[in-house]
Design a protein around this motif. Structure first.
Motif, PDB file in Angstrom:
ATOM      1  N   ASP A  80     -19.907  -1.367 -18.774  1.00 23.20           N
ATOM      2  CA  ASP A  80     -19.423  -2.460 -19.620  1.00 23.20           C
ATOM      3  C   ASP A  80     -18.011  -2.155 -20.129  1.00 23.20           C
ATOM      4  O   ASP A  80     -17.138  -3.026 -20.142  1.00 23.20           O
ATOM      5  N   HIS A 138     -24.189  -4.744 -11.560  1.00 23.40           N
ATOM      6  CA  HIS A 138     -23.024  -5.623 -11.494  1.00 23.40           C
ATOM      7  C   HIS A 138     -22.707  -6.100 -12.907  1.00 23.40           C
ATOM      8  O   HIS A 138     -23.568  -6.613 -13.594  1.00 23.40           O
ATOM      9  N   VAL A 139     -21.488  -5.857 -13.364  1.00 25.40           N
ATOM     10  CA  VAL A 139     -21.019  -6.388 -14.646  1.00 25.40           C
ATOM     11  C   VAL A 139     -19.965  -7.444 -14.330  1.00 25.40           C
ATOM     12  O   VAL A 139     -19.020  -7.183 -13.593  1.00 25.40           O
ATOM     13  N   PHE A 140     -20.133  -8.631 -14.915  1.00 26.79           N
ATOM     14  CA  PHE A 140     -19.196  -9.713 -14.651  1.00 26.79           C
ATOM     15  C   PHE A 140     -17.801  -9.369 -15.151  1.00 26.79           C
ATOM     16  O   PHE A 140     -17.635  -8.608 -16.095  1.00 26.79           O
ATOM     17  N   MET A 146     -24.957 -12.766 -10.052  1.00 26.22           N
ATOM     18  CA  MET A 146     -25.297 -11.354  -9.941  1.00 26.22           C
ATOM     19  C   MET A 146     -25.362 -10.898  -8.483  1.00 26.22           C
ATOM     20  O   MET A 146     -26.009 -11.521  -7.660  1.00 26.22           O
ATOM     21  N   THR A 151     -32.575  -4.166 -21.465  1.00 26.85           N
ATOM     22  CA  THR A 151     -31.749  -5.081 -20.667  1.00 26.85           C
ATOM     23  C   THR A 151     -31.154  -4.375 -19.455  1.00 26.85           C
ATOM     24  O   THR A 151     -30.607  -5.018 -18.570  1.00 26.85           O
ATOM     25  N   ARG A 165     -26.777 -11.324 -20.775  1.00 31.30           N
ATOM     26  CA  ARG A 165     -26.496 -10.051 -21.448  1.00 31.30           C
ATOM     27  C   ARG A 165     -25.008 -10.024 -21.796  1.00 31.30           C
ATOM     28  O   ARG A 165     -24.177 -10.246 -20.934  1.00 31.30           O
ATOM     29  N   PRO A 166     -24.680  -9.779 -23.087  1.00 33.38           N
ATOM     30  CA  PRO A 166     -23.261  -9.779 -23.459  1.00 33.38           C
ATOM     31  C   PRO A 166     -22.602  -8.434 -23.128  1.00 33.38           C
ATOM     32  O   PRO A 166     -23.288  -7.442 -22.902  1.00 33.38           O
ATOM     33  N   MET A 167     -21.271  -8.441 -23.131  1.00 31.02           N
ATOM     34  CA  MET A 167     -20.522  -7.233 -22.788  1.00 31.02           C
ATOM     35  C   MET A 167     -20.671  -6.136 -23.833  1.00 31.02           C
ATOM     36  O   MET A 167     -20.691  -4.965 -23.500  1.00 31.02           O
ATOM     37  N   ARG A 196     -19.780 -12.671 -21.023  1.00 29.81           N
ATOM     38  CA  ARG A 196     -21.033 -12.357 -20.331  1.00 29.81           C
ATOM     39  C   ARG A 196     -20.856 -11.111 -19.475  1.00 29.81           C
ATOM     40  O   ARG A 196     -19.913 -11.033 -18.694  1.00 29.81           O
ATOM     41  N   ALA A 197     -21.763 -10.151 -19.597  1.00 30.81           N
ATOM     42  CA  ALA A 197     -21.736  -9.005 -18.694  1.00 30.81           C
ATOM     43  C   ALA A 197     -22.665  -9.257 -17.514  1.00 30.81           C
ATOM     44  O   ALA A 197     -22.460  -8.734 -16.422  1.00 30.81           O
ATOM     45  N   GLY A 198     -23.687 -10.071 -17.746  1.00 29.56           N
ATOM     46  CA  GLY A 198     -24.619 -10.387 -16.671  1.00 29.56           C
ATOM     47  C   GLY A 198     -25.415 -11.627 -17.012  1.00 29.56           C
ATOM     48  O   GLY A 198     -25.588 -11.958 -18.194  1.00 29.56           O
ATOM     49  N   ARG A 199     -25.867 -12.337 -15.992  1.00 27.99           N
ATOM     50  CA  ARG A 199     -26.648 -13.546 -16.230  1.00 27.99           C
ATOM     51  C   ARG A 199     -27.702 -13.691 -15.143  1.00 27.99           C
ATOM     52  O   ARG A 199     -27.399 -13.566 -13.959  1.00 27.99           O
TER      53      ARG A 199
END
Lengths: 252, 503
Positions: free
Chosen positions: A88, A113-115, A124, B412, B431-433, B465-468
């Motif tokens: 992150d 995978h982190v966006f 994802m 998570t 999931r937030p950053m 968003r870190a992930g969705r």
């Protein structure tokens, strides 16, 4: 010969032979070692997962690490869980998407995978298989796994773009370069306009269990000469080192 | 002095939790600049008792604040504000003159007052406070101290001793004993505050025999509580908020219908229900979500999932099927479905919306086809179905429909679990950053109060968003599986009621 390895293997044989779990003193007595030496060996074996101590009786037995000796030594889901906060942070600092990859039966698979931290819609990539010879993540994984690199080369190096490395010798050279510099880049080798930078994740003794990297548009990842930007390379390498330090530290 | 990071200013969050205290510095983009953390001991002097040493927690907090500033290489004048998030309900009573606690703090998990719960008028408390009488909330803990410590009640009536939750205790100490305050979220967990007026309720205080003189004044969650005299002299203390509410705020759940779930050993699901309290017909708690200064209060519904990560721990430690908690995902991924097997982890009864304390866990649907992979999948699904039951209850109570769930907490990291939660709830899971949502919520509330951030939109802009995880399409299959889960829950109730019938 290295004495400590001989002694460690003797300790493992004792643990494997006995029907019951053993005390430190029993092991020291059996091998004629000072108790402190036996204790150090057992602590190290426990650290790498080859021995386990029963918290109630303080007795030792063989660890789960031995029953799955052929595996990389770290479950990919455990890897994700331990790398989560670092990944992150890498995404936040680099402002790029982050992926962690691992080799699974010869192919490179995205395990985390982190966006990219912007408000664009992204999906994802977890579980996605990516071409090992055409991506920075894949090439870093191959660089530290000779049998996998051989297998990939033998299976045929498909061209995805005109910049994909399709020559076995050239691939071997590229993997050697990755080992020498400690990180790998791939610029438009898989998808046009996209580039990646990746570095290895190591556990005990330097064993590579995965790779972490960023992936994005060439103009953001690379400088004007189409080379990975040094600041981003440094960020990826520093993150990989932090995770590796964590992986070899005490398990929580 | 170490090299200072320019002249930029930061917000310091103190997360005073159940097992540890953390101090985290955030910058304007809400990125973590420094973290300092220390665990404190849990004391279990008798069965069901759980205590903390409040003086130790204050000493830890002092040290951690210094350590966080040192690790960031910043000076005291670079801290724009202090925000406090804290373990809720835990009660401290201390001497106003000396600042010494009169007894160990009684922690929220402590059940020593269970015999007194039945004496309380459940309807009265639920109507007035939104909470069903329980050992969990602060009121009976304070009463117990007043009854047990010789002379304490008389001293409390004379205003010589003070009560507070951990936020009050830290504010009082940081201000050098000047301010005795709490925020509205913490006050809403004492079982003594009127949810409509946001004031201490005289009738409830009388029922619990608690002298009003010992209570802190109730403030909003985001305003200047006072100026620090200790540790960081001159820095405003600008937020106090209960930890689960802080996570709701840190997840920027500002609109009615926004919800977050923190997955740890258990799970805490809070939904923002807007400016009027929603009374639950399904045994959920009605609580204050947050209040920013003089703005209208945001209420929340709260439902807890009793057993989430602790079921995985049981599979690891009790059954020995896995070596680490993360391996549950690896094991679950060896199969494509649960093979018809369901696990209802009612280890200490069923919580919301069932409230059957006599129920015990069951594993149903076993055939010779079932492997440990199917069991692992049923373990993950149990967390997801429990979430679904709480969400369904919230939707029904609030008349709002959940459109997405913001998640945080250790679980998570389990990608498969997050996908199953999305499938089961039929909404996207995000999931937030920033993983430290509790601290972030406290920092946000403090930063807003002193103008470090301008408004809630400013906070939303920090959120990434870190992930969705998007729900899978097969709604018919989910519905069938939900019915099976509900039958499994019936089995858990049936099994233990049979047992009681024979006694």
């Amino acid at each position: 010969m290295i004495q400590s390895i001989e002694r460690s293997s003797a300790v493992l044989r004792l643990l494997a032979a006995g029907p019951d779990r053993l005390r430190v003193k029993e092991i020291a007595d059996a091998l004629g070692l000072p108790k402190s030496t036996a204790h150090s060996i057992l602590r190290t074996l426990e650290h790498v997962g080859f021995a386990e101590q029963d918290p109630r009786t303080a007795r030792y037995r063989l660890g789960r690490g031995l029953t799955e000796l052929g595996k990389a030594g770290l479950d990919v889901n455990e890897l994700r869980s331990r790398a989560l906060d670092w990944a992150d942070t890498l995404a936040a600092r680099s402002v790029e998407s982050v992926r962690i990859g691992a080799l699974q039966s010869g192919s490179a698979r995205v395990v985390h995978h982190v966006f990219r931290p912007d408000d664009t819609t992204q999906s994802m990539d977890n579980g996605l298989i990516i071409p090992a010879h055409a991506t920075s993540l894949g090439k870093v994984l191959l660089a530290y796994d000779a049998p996998a690199a051989d297998a990939v080369a033998r299976a045929g190096l498909d061209a995805y773009t005109r910049r994909t490395v399709t020559n076995r010798r050239a691939l071997a050279g590229s993997l050697g370069e990755i080992r020498a510099q400690g990180w790998g880049g791939a610029v438009e080798e898989w998808e046009m306009g996209r580039a990646g930078i990746a570095a290895p994740l190591r556990t005990f003794g330097g064993l590579v269990v995965g790779a972490i990297g960023i992936y994005g548009p060439v103009e953001r990842i690379c400088d004007s000469r189409q080379r990975p930007r040094p600041a981003l390379v440094e960020l990826v390498c520093a993150t990989a080192q932090s995770i590796s330090r964590d992986l070899t530290g005490p398990r929580s | 002095m170490t090299a200072r990071r320019g002249a930029e200013r930061y917000v310091l969050a103190i997360d005073q939790g159940t097992t540890s205290t953390r101090c985290i510095l955030f910058d304007r983009r809400a990125t973590v600049v420094a973290v300092a953390r220390a665990e404190h001991p849990q004391s279990y002097p008798r069965p069901g008792w759980v205590e903390h040493d409040a003086a130790r927690i204050w000493r830890d907090t002092r040290k951690l604040i210094r350590r966080a500033l040192q690790s960031a290489g910043i000076g005291d004048d670079q801290v724009a504000a202090i925000g406090i998030a804290n373990q809720r309900e835990t009660a401290v009573v201390w001497d106003r003159a000396t600042g010494v606690p009169v007894a160990p703090a009684i922690v929220w998990q402590d059940t020593r007052t269970s015999a007194q719960v039945a004496d309380l008028d459940a309807t009265l408390f639920r109507d007035r406070t939104g909470l069903p009488p329980a050992t969990y909330f602060s009121a009976l803990k304070v009463k117990w101290l007043l009854d047990d410590v010789p002379g304490l009640r008389a001293r409390a009536e004379r205003g010589e001793v003070l009560f507070g939750t951990m936020d009050s205790w830290l504010i009082w100490n940081l201000t050098g004993g000047k301010e005795h305050l709490t925020d509205v979220t913490n006050a809403s967990r004492t079982m003594l505050m009127d949810l409509a007026t946001l004031r201490w309720d005289a009738e409830l205080l009388e029922v619990c025999t608690i002298p009003p003189a010992m209570l802190p004044a109730i403030r909003s969650s985001s305003e200047v509580f006072g100026t620090a005299v200790e540790v960081l002299p001159g820095v405003p203390i600008a937020a106090a908020i209960g930890d689960q509410q802080a996570a709701l705020f840190g997840q920027t759940c500002f609109a009615p219908g926004d919800a977050k779930c923190t997955y740890g050993t258990g799970g805490f699901l809070l939904m923002n229900t807007g400016s009027t309290p929603v009374r639950s017909a399904h045994g959920l708690l009605t609580t204050v979500g947050y209040r920013i200064g003089a703005e209208p209060v945001a209420y929340a519904l709260e439902g807890s999932i009793a057993i989430a990560g602790s079921l995985v721990q049981w599979v690891r430690d009790g059954l020995g099927l896995i070596g680490t908690a993360s391996e549950i995902e690896t094991l679950a991924a060896t199969v494509t479905d649960n093979g018809g097997c369901y696990i209802v982890p009612a280890f200490s009864g069923l919580f919301a919306p069932h409230w059957r304390s006599e129920a015990r866990g069951v594993i149903v649907g076993l055939t010779s086809y079932i492997t440990k992979g199917h069991l692992a999948r049923a373990v993950l699904e149990a967390t997801a179905w429990q979430t679904r039951e709480v969400v369904d209850a919230m939707n029904a109570d609030s008349g709002l429909a959940l459109t997405g769930l913001d998640v945080d907490g250790g679980m998570t990291a389990d990608n498969l679990l997050m996908q199953i939660v999305a499938d089961v709830l039929e909404v996207p899971v995000v999931r937030p950053m920033v993983a430290e949502t509790v601290s972030l919520g406290a920092a946000y509330a403090a930063g807003l109060a002193v103008g470090y951030w301008s408004d809630q939109q400013d906070l939303r802009n920090n959120r990434h968003r870190a992930g969705r995880w998007l729900p899978g399409a097969d709604a018919a299959r989910r519905a069938a599986e939900y019915r099976k889960w509900q039958r499994a829950v019936d089995c858990a109730v049936l099994f233990s009621s049979e047992d009681q019938g024979q006694e």
